[in-house]
Motif scaffolding. Structure first.
Motif, mmCIF file in Angstrom:
data_model
loop_
_atom_site.group_PDB
_atom_site.id
_atom_site.type_symbol
_atom_site.label_atom_id
_atom_site.label_comp_id
_atom_site.label_asym_id
_atom_site.label_seq_id
_atom_site.Cartn_x
_atom_site.Cartn_y
_atom_site.Cartn_z
ATOM 1 N N VAL A 103 -5.593 25.078 -4.360
ATOM 2 C CA VAL A 103 -5.886 23.681 -3.781
ATOM 3 C C VAL A 103 -6.354 22.837 -4.690
ATOM 4 O O VAL A 103 -5.944 21.786 -4.799
ATOM 5 N N LYS A 104 -7.324 23.186 -5.520
ATOM 6 C CA LYS A 104 -8.031 22.147 -6.426
ATOM 7 C C LYS A 104 -6.828 21.980 -7.689
ATOM 8 O O LYS A 104 -6.790 20.741 -7.874
ATOM 9 N N MET A 105 -6.194 22.848 -8.152
ATOM 10 C CA MET A 105 -5.015 22.410 -9.107
ATOM 11 C C MET A 105 -4.310 21.495 -8.459
ATOM 12 O O MET A 105 -3.813 20.520 -9.073
ATOM 13 N N LYS A 106 -3.638 21.827 -7.269
ATOM 14 C CA LYS A 106 -2.512 20.960 -6.497
ATOM 15 C C LYS A 106 -3.112 19.623 -6.447
ATOM 16 O O LYS A 106 -2.302 18.766 -6.616
ATOM 17 N N VAL A 107 -4.269 19.472 -5.898
ATOM 18 C CA VAL A 107 -5.025 18.104 -5.538
ATOM 19 C C VAL A 107 -5.028 17.409 -6.841
ATOM 20 O O VAL A 107 -4.702 16.126 -6.895
ATOM 21 N N GLU A 108 -5.593 17.978 -7.829
ATOM 22 C CA GLU A 108 -5.705 17.244 -9.243
ATOM 23 C C GLU A 108 -4.203 16.694 -9.481
ATOM 24 O O GLU A 108 -4.184 15.597 -10.128
ATOM 25 N N GLU A 109 -3.271 17.631 -9.473
ATOM 26 C CA GLU A 109 -2.137 17.158 -9.854
ATOM 27 C C GLU A 109 -1.473 15.894 -9.253
ATOM 28 O O GLU A 109 -0.789 15.250 -9.824
ATOM 29 N N ILE A 110 -1.543 15.954 -7.877
ATOM 30 C CA ILE A 110 -0.990 14.771 -6.983
ATOM 31 C C ILE A 110 -1.962 13.815 -7.110
ATOM 32 O O ILE A 110 -1.320 12.368 -7.351
ATOM 33 N N CYS A 111 -3.250 13.698 -7.083
ATOM 34 C CA CYS A 111 -4.018 12.472 -7.104
ATOM 35 C C CYS A 111 -3.818 11.850 -8.554
ATOM 36 O O CYS A 111 -4.061 10.652 -8.799
ATOM 37 N N TYR A 112 -3.530 12.463 -9.751
ATOM 38 C CA TYR A 112 -3.343 11.958 -10.807
ATOM 39 C C TYR A 112 -2.082 11.085 -10.652
ATOM 40 O O TYR A 112 -1.953 9.821 -11.395
ATOM 41 N N GLN A 113 -1.051 11.484 -10.099
ATOM 42 C CA GLN A 113 -0.052 10.488 -9.521
ATOM 43 C C GLN A 113 -0.368 9.244 -8.629
ATOM 44 O O GLN A 113 -0.012 8.055 -8.873
ATOM 45 N N LEU A 114 -1.187 9.554 -7.447
ATOM 46 C CA LEU A 114 -1.636 8.678 -6.779
ATOM 47 C C LEU A 114 -2.439 7.568 -7.219
ATOM 48 O O LEU A 114 -2.320 6.475 -6.829
ATOM 49 N N GLN A 115 -3.233 7.884 -8.485
ATOM 50 C CA GLN A 115 -4.059 6.747 -9.015
ATOM 51 C C GLN A 115 -3.013 5.731 -9.574
ATOM 52 O O GLN A 115 -3.632 4.694 -9.707
ATOM 53 N N HIS A 116 -1.816 5.797 -9.652
ATOM 54 C CA HIS A 116 -0.831 4.560 -10.115
ATOM 55 C C HIS A 116 -0.912 3.551 -9.141
ATOM 56 O O HIS A 116 -0.527 2.331 -9.283
ATOM 57 N N VAL A 117 -1.443 3.644 -7.918
ATOM 58 C CA VAL A 117 -1.440 2.675 -6.965
ATOM 59 C C VAL A 117 -2.441 1.666 -7.136
ATOM 60 O O VAL A 117 -1.959 0.426 -7.065
ATOM 61 N N GLU A 118 -3.358 1.659 -8.309
ATOM 62 C CA GLU A 118 -4.244 0.744 -8.753
ATOM 63 C C GLU A 118 -3.543 -0.266 -9.570
ATOM 64 O O GLU A 118 -4.011 -1.125 -10.082
ATOM 65 N N ALA A 119 -2.298 0.319 -9.952
ATOM 66 C CA ALA A 119 -1.503 -0.656 -11.078
ATOM 67 C C ALA A 119 -0.604 -1.350 -10.290
ATOM 68 O O ALA A 119 0.113 -2.426 -10.942
ATOM 69 N N ILE A 120 -0.494 -1.426 -9.249
ATOM 70 C CA ILE A 120 0.493 -2.095 -8.454
ATOM 71 C C ILE A 120 0.177 -3.612 -8.526
ATOM 72 O O ILE A 120 0.956 -4.480 -8.758
ATOM 73 N N PRO A 121 -1.051 -4.231 -8.345
ATOM 74 C CA PRO A 121 -1.212 -5.493 -8.486
ATOM 75 C C PRO A 121 -0.928 -6.179 -9.786
ATOM 76 O O PRO A 121 -0.415 -7.197 -9.974
ATOM 77 N N ARG A 122 -1.191 -5.576 -10.757
ATOM 78 C CA ARG A 122 -0.555 -5.762 -12.271
ATOM 79 C C ARG A 122 0.665 -6.021 -12.379
ATOM 80 O O ARG A 122 1.304 -6.836 -13.134
ATOM 81 N N LEU A 123 1.467 -5.337 -11.580
ATOM 82 C CA LEU A 123 2.976 -5.089 -11.673
ATOM 83 C C LEU A 123 3.598 -6.335 -11.032
ATOM 84 O O LEU A 123 4.649 -6.767 -11.384
ATOM 85 N N TYR A 124 3.188 -6.875 -10.015
ATOM 86 C CA TYR A 124 3.655 -7.876 -9.294
ATOM 87 C C TYR A 124 2.888 -9.318 -9.478
ATOM 88 O O TYR A 124 3.305 -10.355 -8.953
ATOM 89 N N MET A 169 5.275 7.556 -6.301
ATOM 90 C CA MET A 169 4.948 8.123 -5.042
ATOM 91 C C MET A 169 5.826 9.570 -4.787
ATOM 92 O O MET A 169 5.416 10.595 -4.153
ATOM 93 N N VAL A 170 7.063 9.264 -5.149
ATOM 94 C CA VAL A 170 8.064 10.390 -4.956
ATOM 95 C C VAL A 170 7.499 11.430 -5.991
ATOM 96 O O VAL A 170 7.734 12.817 -5.324
ATOM 97 N N GLU A 171 7.129 11.345 -7.197
ATOM 98 C CA GLU A 171 6.452 12.355 -7.951
ATOM 99 C C GLU A 171 5.264 13.163 -7.342
ATOM 100 O O GLU A 171 5.117 14.318 -7.335
ATOM 101 N N ALA A 172 4.300 12.386 -6.743
ATOM 102 C CA ALA A 172 3.217 12.884 -5.902
ATOM 103 C C ALA A 172 3.311 13.688 -4.898
ATOM 104 O O ALA A 172 2.770 14.783 -4.685
ATOM 105 N N VAL A 173 4.421 13.262 -4.217
ATOM 106 C CA VAL A 173 4.712 14.164 -2.794
ATOM 107 C C VAL A 173 5.497 15.485 -3.241
ATOM 108 O O VAL A 173 5.448 16.543 -2.373
ATOM 109 N N LYS A 174 6.302 15.529 -4.340
ATOM 110 C CA LYS A 174 7.312 16.570 -4.646
ATOM 111 C C LYS A 174 6.341 17.809 -4.710
ATOM 112 O O LYS A 174 6.968 18.788 -4.066
#
Length: 453
Positions: A301-322, A337-342
């Motif tokens: 669980v710890k390994m999977k959560v770290e792997e997924i949350c690494y991708q989810l942190q990209h949400v913080e870059a959305i304001p900079r993109l737009y 998000m596609v990579e995070a859910v996979k």
């Protein structure tokens, strides 16, 4: 009273220890009450005149100070937006630096593992080739050896090859065919085989079976702590262990509700005087297996959560993109998000039909933790967007012309794009994971959905 006495009398009013009774007593010793009344009235008039002069001289300065402070407040608010945007860009840059650092570390780790795997593969091929050659020579006729010394050299070299490969933990099907779980089953079965088991040593055979189980679980725990080359190999090892644990539980610690259920265990051969201890033995075995099982599950669980949350942190870059980029309005979820859910959907597809109960528990824990962290990330980004919008509104309310603020405030539609992209990402997240999550995780998902509507 003399002039000095009058001055001293006036100064006594401003002392911390001033007392009305004492002041009256001193004054009446030298003058009467009418004189006191006249002097007090005269002194009051004098103080009033002094106050009037102070107000007359200082009013202009106070007014100027008030106007200056008002203008200063407007200037500070006017400058707050550029500083706020600068802070946001610095935070985004820091995020990029951290992401680049992590990617660089992962790349170095991958290069190191590739080199190690390559070296191990070359060594493995060489050792296997040598071992095959030596095996053929050993199996050939003894007459083919010129003397006993050459035979001793071959045997010594063969032993060296095997020990060297064992030290490097290089396991081949030629050298190690018996899997640990099968070995455990064979060892425990032999302990209670009718041709081996002795009633007089029943306690020793039971201890031996429990010790064998303990050694097996220790091997699983130690192997888990070793460095696997990829997350996929770690996941495969843990899930294989969970599958094997289900098998071990069936023959070493199944559910015992009636005495007849003991016949479903390896302890059915025990004498009636000892068989009453079987429930306690089964309970102890189950406890040992459960402890390692929980360790395996928490690690996965710890390994999977770290792997997924690494991708989810990209949400913080959305304001900079737009913000101030003239991008079009988003119409689909972000690639991150596609990579995070996979990893979650892949895990569900791979193991749901194998060990549905245990995989469902693991999946629920992963989804619950990931949803909580994603909710915190989304709330943080939305708070930042709200602060930016509030700063824009304050700046507009200060009667600043459109021409002066247009370079910075041409982001009204940008905020809408940011919110729309987050909304699309959340919708994709919920669409993929809500059918797989538990009741608790779905409740958090409902909160996440409300945040973007």
């Amino acid at each position: 009273m003399s002039l000095n006495e009058v001055v001293s009398w006036k100064e006594s009013f401003f002392k911390d220890d001033f007392n009305v009774d004492i002041s009256l007593s001193k004054f009446t010793l030298k003058s009467d009450l009418e004189t006191l009344k006249r002097d007090l009235k005269s002194y009051g008039t004098e103080l009033q005149q002094q106050m009037t002069e102070i107000l007359k001289n200082e009013t202009e300065a106070i007014v100027n100070l008030a106007e200056y402070l008002t203008n200063l407040n407007a200037k500070i608010e006017h400058l707050s937006l550029p500083f706020f945007q600068l802070r946001e860009e610095i935070m985004a840059l820091l995020k990029l630096i951290k992401t680049a650092e992590m990617s660089y570390k992962m790349m170095l780790y991958g290069i190191k593992n590739n080199n190690t795997n390559k070296n191990n593969l070359n060594l493995k091929l060489g050792a296997i080739s040598s071992s095959v050659y030596i095996d053929k020579m050993l199996k050939s006729s003894a007459d083919s050896f010129e003397d006993i010394i050459s035979l001793e050299h071959i045997v010594a070299k063969y032993s060296f090859q095997r020990s060297y490969m064992d030290e490097l933990n290089i396991i081949t099907t030629d050298m190690k065919d018996i899997m640990p779980t099968v070995a455990l089953w064979k060892a425990v079965s032999q302990c209670f085989h009718e041709d081996i088991y002795l009633d007089q040593l029943a306690d020793q055979f039971v201890k031996l079976s429990m010790l064998t189980l303990s050694r097996y679980l220790k091997w699983c725990e130690t192997t888990l702590q070793s460095n696997f080359s990829t997350h996929q190999s770690t996941e495969q090892f843990i899930m294989n262990c969970l599958i094997d644990f289900s098998i071990v539980e069936k023959f070493m610690c199944p559910a015992i509700e009636t005495p007849a259920d003991i016949n479903n265990t390896v302890y059915k051969i025990l004498d009636s005087s000892v068989v009453i201890l079987v429930p306690k033995i089964v309970k102890a075995n189950l406890k040992s297996i459960t402890n390692v099982l929980n360790l395996m599950k928490s690690s996965l669980v710890k390994m999977k959560v770290e792997e997924i949350c690494y991708q989810l942190q990209h949400v913080e870059a959305i304001p900079r993109l737009y913000r101030r980029t003239n991008r079009s309005i988003p119409k689909e979820a972000s690639p991150y998000m596609v990579e995070a859910v996979k990893p979650i959907t892949t895990f569900h597809s791979a193991f749901q039909n194998v060990i549905s109960h245990k995989s469902t528990e693991i999946l629920n824990d992963i989804i619950l933790q990931v949803t909580k962290q994603y909710l915190e990330l989304v709330q943080g980004v939305l708070r930042s967007v709200c602060k930016t919008e509030e700063s824009l509104r304050r700046l507009k309310s200060r009667n600043v012309t459109t021409e002066e603020i247009s370079p910075q405030l041409d982001s009204g539609s940008d905020e809408k794009k940011i919110r729309e992209q987050i909304k699309l990402d959340v919708a994709y997240f919920l669409n993929k994971l809500q059918p797989l999550g538990s009741i608790e995780s779905r409740q958090i998902m409902d909160v996440l959905k409300k945040e973007t509507h």
